[in-house]
Write an enzyme that holds these catalytic residues in place. Sequence first.
Site, PDB file in Angstrom:
ATOM      1  N   TYR A 129       0.830  -1.208   0.000  1.00  0.00           N
ATOM      2  CA  TYR A 129       0.000   0.000   0.000  1.00  0.00           C
ATOM      3  C   TYR A 129       0.860   1.251   0.000  1.00  0.00           C
ATOM      4  O   TYR A 129       1.807   1.373   0.783  1.00  0.00           O
ATOM      5  CB  TYR A 129      -0.932   0.016   1.219  1.00  0.00           C
ATOM      6  CG  TYR A 129      -1.908   1.175   1.159  1.00  0.00           C
ATOM      7  CD1 TYR A 129      -2.904   1.200   0.187  1.00  0.00           C
ATOM      8  CD2 TYR A 129      -1.823   2.238   2.053  1.00  0.00           C
ATOM      9  CE1 TYR A 129      -3.798   2.262   0.110  1.00  0.00           C
ATOM     10  CE2 TYR A 129      -2.714   3.300   1.982  1.00  0.00           C
ATOM     11  CZ  TYR A 129      -3.690   3.312   1.007  1.00  0.00           C
ATOM     12  OH  TYR A 129      -4.566   4.364   0.917  1.00  0.00           O
ATOM     13  N   ASN A 225      -2.971   5.986   7.112  1.00  0.00           N
ATOM     14  CA  ASN A 225      -3.560   6.708   8.243  1.00  0.00           C
ATOM     15  C   ASN A 225      -4.143   5.714   9.251  1.00  0.00           C
ATOM     16  O   ASN A 225      -3.980   4.495   9.132  1.00  0.00           O
ATOM     17  CB  ASN A 225      -4.601   7.711   7.760  1.00  0.00           C
ATOM     18  CG  ASN A 225      -5.755   7.046   7.016  1.00  0.00           C
ATOM     19  OD1 ASN A 225      -6.019   5.854   7.174  1.00  0.00           O
ATOM     20  ND2 ASN A 225      -6.445   7.806   6.192  1.00  0.00           N
ATOM     21  N   THR A 248       2.024   9.302  11.402  1.00  0.00           N
ATOM     22  CA  THR A 248       3.438   9.314  11.732  1.00  0.00           C
ATOM     23  C   THR A 248       3.717   9.934  13.090  1.00  0.00           C
ATOM     24  O   THR A 248       2.941  10.758  13.593  1.00  0.00           O
ATOM     25  CB  THR A 248       4.236  10.051  10.636  1.00  0.00           C
ATOM     26  OG1 THR A 248       5.621   9.822  10.826  1.00  0.00           O
ATOM     27  CG2 THR A 248       3.951  11.542  10.673  1.00  0.00           C
ATOM     28  N   GLN A 270       7.646  16.244  10.354  1.00  0.00           N
ATOM     29  CA  GLN A 270       6.708  15.134  10.544  1.00  0.00           C
ATOM     30  C   GLN A 270       5.277  15.624  10.724  1.00  0.00           C
ATOM     31  O   GLN A 270       4.336  14.964  10.290  1.00  0.00           O
ATOM     32  CB  GLN A 270       7.137  14.287  11.745  1.00  0.00           C
ATOM     33  CG  GLN A 270       8.469  13.577  11.537  1.00  0.00           C
ATOM     34  CD  GLN A 270       8.508  12.749  10.272  1.00  0.00           C
ATOM     35  OE1 GLN A 270       7.745  11.802  10.101  1.00  0.00           O
ATOM     36  NE2 GLN A 270       9.396  13.110   9.351  1.00  0.00           N
ATOM     37  N   HIS A 273       2.875  15.824   7.650  1.00  0.00           N
ATOM     38  CA  HIS A 273       2.257  14.643   7.049  1.00  0.00           C
ATOM     39  C   HIS A 273       0.745  14.649   7.201  1.00  0.00           C
ATOM     40  O   HIS A 273       0.016  14.288   6.271  1.00  0.00           O
ATOM     41  CB  HIS A 273       2.793  13.372   7.722  1.00  0.00           C
ATOM     42  CG  HIS A 273       4.104  12.901   7.189  1.00  0.00           C
ATOM     43  ND1 HIS A 273       4.231  12.266   5.982  1.00  0.00           N
ATOM     44  CD2 HIS A 273       5.354  12.953   7.701  1.00  0.00           C
ATOM     45  CE1 HIS A 273       5.496  11.945   5.762  1.00  0.00           C
ATOM     46  NE2 HIS A 273       6.201  12.354   6.800  1.00  0.00           N
ATOM     47  N   GLU A 339       7.696   5.830  16.560  1.00  0.00           N
ATOM     48  CA  GLU A 339       7.992   5.363  15.207  1.00  0.00           C
ATOM     49  C   GLU A 339       9.397   5.819  14.798  1.00  0.00           C
ATOM     50  O   GLU A 339      10.215   5.029  14.349  1.00  0.00           O
ATOM     51  CB  GLU A 339       6.948   5.926  14.238  1.00  0.00           C
ATOM     52  CG  GLU A 339       7.201   5.577  12.789  1.00  0.00           C
ATOM     53  CD  GLU A 339       6.290   6.341  11.844  1.00  0.00           C
ATOM     54  OE1 GLU A 339       6.171   5.905  10.692  1.00  0.00           O
ATOM     55  OE2 GLU A 339       5.724   7.379  12.238  1.00  0.00           O
ATOM     56  N   HIS A 340       9.640   7.119  14.928  1.00  0.00           N
ATOM     57  CA  HIS A 340      10.970   7.690  14.663  1.00  0.00           C
ATOM     58  C   HIS A 340      11.496   8.307  15.957  1.00  0.00           C
ATOM     59  O   HIS A 340      10.808   9.125  16.566  1.00  0.00           O
ATOM     60  CB  HIS A 340      10.899   8.809  13.621  1.00  0.00           C
ATOM     61  CG  HIS A 340      10.185   8.445  12.355  1.00  0.00           C
ATOM     62  ND1 HIS A 340       8.852   8.763  12.138  1.00  0.00           N
ATOM     63  CD2 HIS A 340      10.622   7.814  11.246  1.00  0.00           C
ATOM     64  CE1 HIS A 340       8.504   8.340  10.934  1.00  0.00           C
ATOM     65  NE2 HIS A 340       9.547   7.764  10.370  1.00  0.00           N
ATOM     66  N   ASP A 373      13.363   8.961   5.498  1.00  0.00           N
ATOM     67  CA  ASP A 373      12.178   8.908   4.651  1.00  0.00           C
ATOM     68  C   ASP A 373      12.532   8.650   3.194  1.00  0.00           C
ATOM     69  O   ASP A 373      11.705   8.123   2.437  1.00  0.00           O
ATOM     70  CB  ASP A 373      11.401  10.224   4.752  1.00  0.00           C
ATOM     71  CG  ASP A 373      10.607  10.329   6.042  1.00  0.00           C
ATOM     72  OD1 ASP A 373      10.402   9.302   6.707  1.00  0.00           O
ATOM     73  OD2 ASP A 373      10.177  11.453   6.387  1.00  0.00           O
ATOM     74  N   GLU A 427       2.964 -37.083  28.978  1.00  0.00           N
ATOM     75  CA  GLU A 427       1.947 -36.138  28.489  1.00  0.00           C
ATOM     76  C   GLU A 427       0.621 -36.836  28.194  1.00  0.00           C
ATOM     77  O   GLU A 427      -0.312 -36.206  27.700  1.00  0.00           O
ATOM     78  CB  GLU A 427       2.459 -35.441  27.218  1.00  0.00           C
ATOM     79  CG  GLU A 427       3.621 -34.481  27.484  1.00  0.00           C
ATOM     80  CD  GLU A 427       4.010 -33.671  26.251  1.00  0.00           C
ATOM     81  OE1 GLU A 427       3.551 -34.017  25.134  1.00  0.00           O
ATOM     82  OE2 GLU A 427       4.744 -32.685  26.398  1.00  0.00           O
ATOM     83  N   HIS A 432       1.913 -41.155  20.415  1.00  0.00           N
ATOM     84  CA  HIS A 432       3.116 -40.490  19.932  1.00  0.00           C
ATOM     85  C   HIS A 432       4.328 -41.420  20.086  1.00  0.00           C
ATOM     86  O   HIS A 432       5.146 -41.543  19.175  1.00  0.00           O
ATOM     87  CB  HIS A 432       3.370 -39.198  20.729  1.00  0.00           C
ATOM     88  CG  HIS A 432       2.526 -38.040  20.294  1.00  0.00           C
ATOM     89  ND1 HIS A 432       1.168 -38.049  20.355  1.00  0.00           N
ATOM     90  CD2 HIS A 432       2.891 -36.818  19.791  1.00  0.00           C
ATOM     91  CE1 HIS A 432       0.697 -36.891  19.914  1.00  0.00           C
ATOM     92  NE2 HIS A 432       1.729 -36.128  19.556  1.00  0.00           N
TER      93      HIS A 432
END
Length: 440
Positions: A129, A225, A248, A270, A273, A339-340, A373, A427, A432
Site C-alpha cells: 500500500y 492513516n 506518523t 513530521q 504529514h 515510530e521515529h 524517509d 503427556e 506419539h
Amino acid sequence: MIRRIDLRGRSLSRSELTAVLPRPELGVQEATATVAPLIADVRTRGAAALRDQAERLDGVRPEHLRVPAEAMTTALADLDPTVRAGLEEAIVRVRTVHAAQVPTEHTTSLADGAQVRQRWIPVQRVGLYAPGGLAVYPSSVIMNVVAAQEAGVLALVVASPPQKDSGGLPHPTILAACALLGVEEVYAVGGAGAVAMFAYGAAGSEPVDGEVLCEPVDVVTGPGNVYVAAAKRLVRGVVGIDAEAGPTEIAVLADGAADPDHVALDLISQAEHDPLAAAVLVTPSVELAGAVEARLVDRAEATKHTTRVTTALSGPQSAVVVVDDVEQGLAVVDAYGAEHLEIMTADAADLAERVTSAGAIFVGPYSPVSLGDYMAGSNHVLPTGGTARFASGLGVHAYLRSVQVVEYSRDALAELVDRIVAVADDEDLPAHGEAVRGRF
C-alpha cells in the site's frame, strides 16, 4: 501552540509514563468501527464497493480499478528527470540495505544422521500500500517493493488511492515509481478498501472491458492513516501484516547542547504529514524547551502546510516533555515507543545503544528523519502508536517464512526411542511414542 508536560521530580513506572504521554484521541481501536463496514462491503460487492468508496471518500469514481500498463509507461516518460534521479538513488540505497538483510539457510547437525535445516521461503503474493491522501508517497512504493523483491517475492501488487486530478488513477509519480521498479499490477484503490481487496480479493460485480480484478494476497504491508491501520488489524489472521502503521510520529530526545532550530525543523517535518501526526520533544533543558517552542510558532507560520502543521502540533498527540535528566528522558522515550526517535545529546551514539523501544533511531544532528524517509537506505515503514515495543519496521523478514526441515536416519532415531516414549507417556499421548517405537 504545543503543550508542555513537566515530569520533573516524578518517579513514574512504565505504565504510568504511558498514561501521561501524548497520544491521539482517535486510536486504531476506535477507528475499527468506521472501517469494519467498508471491509464487509468489499467482501460482499467487490469492485462495485471499491468504486463506490472511491467516489465517496476520494471524490472520484475510477473507470479502471487496475491501472492500464500504458498509464505507467506514460507516467515514467513524463517524470521530471531530477525526481527520477532522486527515486533511482533511493532505490539503489534501499536495495543495498535490504539485500544485506536476507538470512542465510543453515543446517545444524545434532548427531550422525540427525540434522535440522533452516529454510527461508518467501510468500507467493503480497499487497503493497502506498498512501495518497494529503501527500503522495512514491518513496513508500520504493520501501515496500524493494523489500519484497529482495526477499524473493515474485507476485507484487501495489494499491494507491485514485486522484481526482489524475482522472481516477493514482498520482503519476506513484505510477512512475512502479514502472521504475518493474511492478505491473497496480490498482487505483485507497484506504481500508485497498486492505480489504488485498485480503479477500475483489470480484467483478461491476466489470469493465479488459479489467483484470485482484486476487487475494498472503501479506499486506505499507504505511497509512489510522483507518488503514485499523483495517490491517481487522484482516490480520486472514493475511499477514507488517505492522499497524498509523499517523506518523517523531520523538526527539535532546539535551541542552542540541540546536533548537534543528529540533523544530524535524518536529515540523513530521507534523506536515497529517493533522494527526505526533511530534514530541523530551528534554531535561528548560532553555531548549522554550527555544524550540518559540521556533515552532515562527516556522509553523512560514511553512507551506501551515494549517496542517499547526493542527498536529496543537493536538493531544504532541507535546514538549521536560524531565529531570537524560536518564529519565531515556525511560520516557522507551515508554513512548516512537515510530521515529531522534537522539540529539552529547553522547547520542552511546545512548542509542540503550534504547529498547523505537521503530527507527536517528543518531546525532546530521541524521534527521527526513533522511530516513528517502535516502538513508533504511525502511520508512515503521510501527506507530507505541507498537514499536513489540513490532519491527518493514524489511525482508516481513515477506519470509522460516521453515525447519527435519531429517533423521534410522540409527539417529533409534537412539531416542526410549526418551521420546517416556515424555509422550508423561503427556498422556501414548500414540506419539508408539509412532516411534513401531518403526523398530
